[in-house]
Design a protein around this motif. Structure first.
Motif, PDB file in Angstrom:
ATOM      1  N   ASN A 263       0.484  -1.022   0.366  1.00 20.43           N
ATOM      2  CA  ASN A 263       0.094  -0.052  -0.392  1.00 20.43           C
ATOM      3  C   ASN A 263       0.840   1.270  -0.071  1.00 20.43           C
ATOM      4  O   ASN A 263       1.968   1.239   1.045  1.00 20.43           O
ATOM      5  N   GLN A 264       0.267   2.078  -0.649  1.00 18.85           N
ATOM      6  CA  GLN A 264       1.140   3.554  -0.539  1.00 18.85           C
ATOM      7  C   GLN A 264       0.031   4.690  -0.149  1.00 18.85           C
ATOM      8  O   GLN A 264      -0.499   4.784  -0.379  1.00 18.85           O
ATOM      9  N   LEU A 265       0.636   5.976   0.394  1.00 20.65           N
ATOM     10  CA  LEU A 265      -0.190   7.056   1.086  1.00 20.65           C
ATOM     11  C   LEU A 265       0.958   8.603   0.152  1.00 20.65           C
ATOM     12  O   LEU A 265       1.599   8.016   0.675  1.00 20.65           O
ATOM     13  N   LYS A 266       0.156   9.100  -0.983  1.00 15.07           N
ATOM     14  CA  LYS A 266       1.049  10.379  -0.201  1.00 15.07           C
ATOM     15  C   LYS A 266       0.453  11.370   0.570  1.00 15.07           C
ATOM     16  O   LYS A 266      -0.504  11.232   0.973  1.00 15.07           O
ATOM     17  N   MET A 267       1.806  11.916   0.512  1.00 14.80           N
ATOM     18  CA  MET A 267       1.934  13.063   2.368  1.00 14.80           C
ATOM     19  C   MET A 267       1.689  14.076   1.457  1.00 14.80           C
ATOM     20  O   MET A 267       1.935  14.455   0.270  1.00 14.80           O
ATOM     21  N   PRO A 268       2.019  15.321   1.754  1.00 16.38           N
ATOM     22  CA  PRO A 268       1.892  16.490   1.832  1.00 16.38           C
ATOM     23  C   PRO A 268       3.217  17.753   1.664  1.00 16.38           C
ATOM     24  O   PRO A 268       3.759  18.414   1.536  1.00 16.38           O
ATOM     25  N   GLY A 269       4.345  16.309   1.721  1.00 14.09           N
ATOM     26  CA  GLY A 269       5.666  16.762   1.395  1.00 14.09           C
ATOM     27  C   GLY A 269       6.829  15.577   1.262  1.00 14.09           C
ATOM     28  O   GLY A 269       6.385  14.433   1.367  1.00 14.09           O
ATOM     29  N   GLY A 270       7.704  15.527   1.147  1.00  9.52           N
ATOM     30  CA  GLY A 270       9.100  14.329   1.254  1.00  9.52           C
ATOM     31  C   GLY A 270       9.251  14.095   2.497  1.00  9.52           C
ATOM     32  O   GLY A 270       9.591  15.350   3.483  1.00  9.52           O
ATOM     33  N   VAL A 271       9.217  12.835   2.456  1.00 12.64           N
ATOM     34  CA  VAL A 271       8.847  12.142   3.868  1.00 12.64           C
ATOM     35  C   VAL A 271      10.743  11.880   4.118  1.00 12.64           C
ATOM     36  O   VAL A 271      11.502  11.750   3.308  1.00 12.64           O
ATOM     37  N   TRP A 272      11.175  12.325   5.355  1.00  9.80           N
ATOM     38  CA  TRP A 272      12.860  12.390   6.341  1.00  9.80           C
ATOM     39  C   TRP A 272      13.041  10.967   7.201  1.00  9.80           C
ATOM     40  O   TRP A 272      13.249  10.579   7.363  1.00  9.80           O
ATOM     41  N   CYS A 288       7.645  14.744   7.763  1.00 14.11           N
ATOM     42  CA  CYS A 288       7.334  15.077   6.155  1.00 14.11           C
ATOM     43  C   CYS A 288       7.847  16.625   5.762  1.00 14.11           C
ATOM     44  O   CYS A 288       7.484  17.500   4.612  1.00 14.11           O
ATOM     45  N   MET A 289       9.412  17.388   6.011  1.00 16.39           N
ATOM     46  CA  MET A 289      10.116  18.212   5.862  1.00 16.39           C
ATOM     47  C   MET A 289       9.272  19.369   5.849  1.00 16.39           C
ATOM     48  O   MET A 289       8.720  19.973   6.374  1.00 16.39           O
ATOM     49  N   PHE A 290       8.996  19.880   3.931  1.00 16.05           N
ATOM     50  CA  PHE A 290       8.653  21.086   3.869  1.00 16.05           C
ATOM     51  C   PHE A 290       6.473  21.464   4.080  1.00 16.05           C
ATOM     52  O   PHE A 290       5.905  21.981   4.035  1.00 16.05           O
ATOM     53  N   GLY A 291       6.371  19.729   4.778  1.00 12.22           N
ATOM     54  CA  GLY A 291       4.485  19.445   4.825  1.00 12.22           C
ATOM     55  C   GLY A 291       4.206  19.308   5.602  1.00 12.22           C
ATOM     56  O   GLY A 291       3.674  18.603   5.956  1.00 12.22           O
ATOM     57  N   SER A 308      -2.571  16.421  11.789  1.00  8.68           N
ATOM     58  CA  SER A 308      -1.648  17.053  10.859  1.00  8.68           C
ATOM     59  C   SER A 308      -0.782  17.979  12.078  1.00  8.68           C
ATOM     60  O   SER A 308      -1.873  18.819  12.403  1.00  8.68           O
ATOM     61  N   TYR A 309       0.101  18.304  12.017  1.00  9.85           N
ATOM     62  CA  TYR A 309       0.476  19.232  13.050  1.00  9.85           C
ATOM     63  C   TYR A 309       2.281  20.075  12.084  1.00  9.85           C
ATOM     64  O   TYR A 309       2.675  19.920  11.377  1.00  9.85           O
ATOM     65  N   TYR A 310       1.216  21.683  11.857  1.00  6.54           N
ATOM     66  CA  TYR A 310       2.311  22.398  10.930  1.00  6.54           C
ATOM     67  C   TYR A 310       2.759  23.718  11.896  1.00  6.54           C
ATOM     68  O   TYR A 310       2.447  24.389  11.412  1.00  6.54           O
ATOM     69  N   GLU A 311       3.467  23.344  13.406  1.00 12.39           N
ATOM     70  CA  GLU A 311       4.092  24.102  13.792  1.00 12.39           C
ATOM     71  C   GLU A 311       5.460  24.952  13.634  1.00 12.39           C
ATOM     72  O   GLU A 311       5.818  25.803  13.585  1.00 12.39           O
ATOM     73  N   HIS A 312       5.786  23.375  12.345  1.00 18.09           N
ATOM     74  CA  HIS A 312       7.227  23.734  12.405  1.00 18.09           C
ATOM     75  C   HIS A 312       7.133  24.172  10.816  1.00 18.09           C
ATOM     76  O   HIS A 312       6.520  23.476  10.072  1.00 18.09           O
ATOM     77  N   LYS A 313       8.188  25.406  10.779  1.00 26.21           N
ATOM     78  CA  LYS A 313       7.970  26.327   9.419  1.00 26.21           C
ATOM     79  C   LYS A 313       9.042  25.817   8.294  1.00 26.21           C
ATOM     80  O   LYS A 313       8.831  26.194   7.504  1.00 26.21           O
ATOM     81  N   ASN A 314      10.040  25.503   8.949  1.00 27.95           N
ATOM     82  CA  ASN A 314      11.165  24.965   7.723  1.00 27.95           C
ATOM     83  C   ASN A 314      11.859  23.265   8.159  1.00 27.95           C
ATOM     84  O   ASN A 314      12.906  23.619   8.927  1.00 27.95           O
ATOM     85  N   ILE A 315      11.650  22.943   7.798  1.00 28.65           N
ATOM     86  CA  ILE A 315      12.304  21.166   7.293  1.00 28.65           C
ATOM     87  C   ILE A 315      12.302  20.786   8.939  1.00 28.65           C
ATOM     88  O   ILE A 315      12.773  20.667   8.945  1.00 28.65           O
ATOM     89  N   THR A 316      10.811  20.125   8.621  1.00 26.03           N
ATOM     90  CA  THR A 316      10.698  19.176   9.570  1.00 26.03           C
ATOM     91  C   THR A 316      11.774  17.828   9.766  1.00 26.03           C
ATOM     92  O   THR A 316      10.937  16.637   8.969  1.00 26.03           O
TER      93      THR A 316
END
Length: 351
Positions: A263-272, A288-291, A308-316
């Motif tokens: 299975n696979q899932l599209k994420m909101p950004g590149g996965v680190w 997800c880095m920028f996502g 989802s959690y978006y407190e990080h603004k610059n490369i999670t």
């Protein structure tokens, strides 16, 4: 099969924020009682000059925190730039052990002693004098089966994989081999059989090795569209592993055949980074880095982002679950790079 459901809940709540000063790229919670309230944050300080001149120092720090009602910094260790950290899943001689890899070609082993980290030993890998080498990731062999002499797998920026063993507080090199044409971003053990080691690289290749079968991969997969950056073996579900990629997908695989993902899932950004939860191994935490940061339910027949959690603004870059579970309230640590932000959050979920 691909699921692109979007999160509808808001169950991740910030408890604490902390400015790490240096850029932050790694968070790892201690898995052992009574130290499950302790975690480390790894730092990698990159200046403009260092970005273009590899002869300059890449500075790093290991920050040791304790979480009670408040977040408290217990210790700051100045090191070379930290690329990855992992606690050994089982204690060694009654002590919690932390492995750290850095930009000076070293694997360092620390033990937790009276709520402080003490250096036990280190191994410095041979240098190719033409270009510098960074040790990019590590994993312990004991994710499922305990050992007092665990193996450690590391990967480096030249595409190499290294296998070492910790014996009586000394790191012994067992073997090294070349796996990828570019940076080997990630390596990890298959916890159900630590003879099996996986790796992913900037060449977009996902490899399976069996140390009993020589240095060539026993299976190769090229379905990731860009670099393979993350891997984690599920210790509860035999044959199940997960990968993340710059191509913004999380994929689940059956180790018996990695020709096609389960299975696979599209994420909101590149996965680190990907981490299975420590309680049921049903959920994945994805940096997800920028996502942003995401909690997802990840099963072979169902993949969906729960929150989802978006407190990080610059490369999670950093993300990990605490082993503290209080009636479905789980603590998560996360960090981001250029805004040098560490966050401790609460996630409410039925584990």
């Amino acid at each position: 099969m691909e699921n692109t459901d979007l999160p509808v809940l808001e169950n991740i709540k910030t408890l604490h924020k902390y400015d790490t000063i240096y850029s932050a790229d790694s968070v790892e919670w201690c898995p052992h009682e009574p130290n499950q309230n302790l975690f480390v944050c790894g730092n990698y300080q990159l200046t403009e000059e260092q970005e273009f001149n590899s002869n300059n120092k890449r500075l790093g720090r290991i920050l040791l925190f304790t979480l009670t009602t408040d977040l408290k910094l217990l210790q700051t260790l100045d090191t070379a730039a930290v690329l990855d950290q992992k606690w050994c899943p089982n204690q060694i001689n009654g002590s919690s052990i932390l492995g750290v890899v850095n930009a000076k070609r070293a694997l360092e082993i620390y033990k937790l002693q009276n709520s402080f980290l003490v250096l036990v030993t280190k191994y410095t890998f041979l240098e190719d004098q033409s270009t510098e080498t960074l040790i990019l990731s590590l994993d312990w062999s004991t994710g499922k089966t305990e050992s007092q002499h665990p193996h450690v797998a590391c990967s480096d920026s030249k595409g190499n994989i290294h296998l070492l063993q910790l014996i009586n507080n000394e790191l012994v090199m067992e073997k090294s081999w070349h796996g990828h044409d570019f940076q080997a971003w990630i390596t990890g053990f298959y916890y159900w059989d630590p003879n099996i080691i996986f790796s992913g690289g900037d060449d977009a290749v996902f490899l399976k090795f069996d140390k009993r079968a020589g240095d060539s991969p026993v299976a190769k997969n090229k379905q990731h569209e860009t670099g393979v950056t993350s891997f984690h073996s599920n210790k509860s579900k035999e044959f199940l592993v997960a990968t993340g990629s710059y191509d913004e997908h999380v994929r689940l695989w059956d180790v018996r055949s990695i020709k096609n993902p389960l299975n696979q899932l599209k994420m909101p950004g590149g996965v680190w980074r990907l981490k299975w939860d420590p309680f049921s191994q049903r959920y994945l935490l994805a940096a997800c880095m920028f996502g942003g940061l995401h909690v997802m339910e990840a099963q072979s027949d169902k993949m969906v982002i729960l929150d989802s959690y978006y407190e990080h603004k610059n490369i999670t870059y950093g993300a990990d679950w605490s082993f503290l579970n209080c009636n479905g309230n789980v603590i998560i640590g996360s960090c981001s790079f250029y805004d040098h932000l560490l966050c401790v959050s609460n996630f409410t979920c039925d584990f």
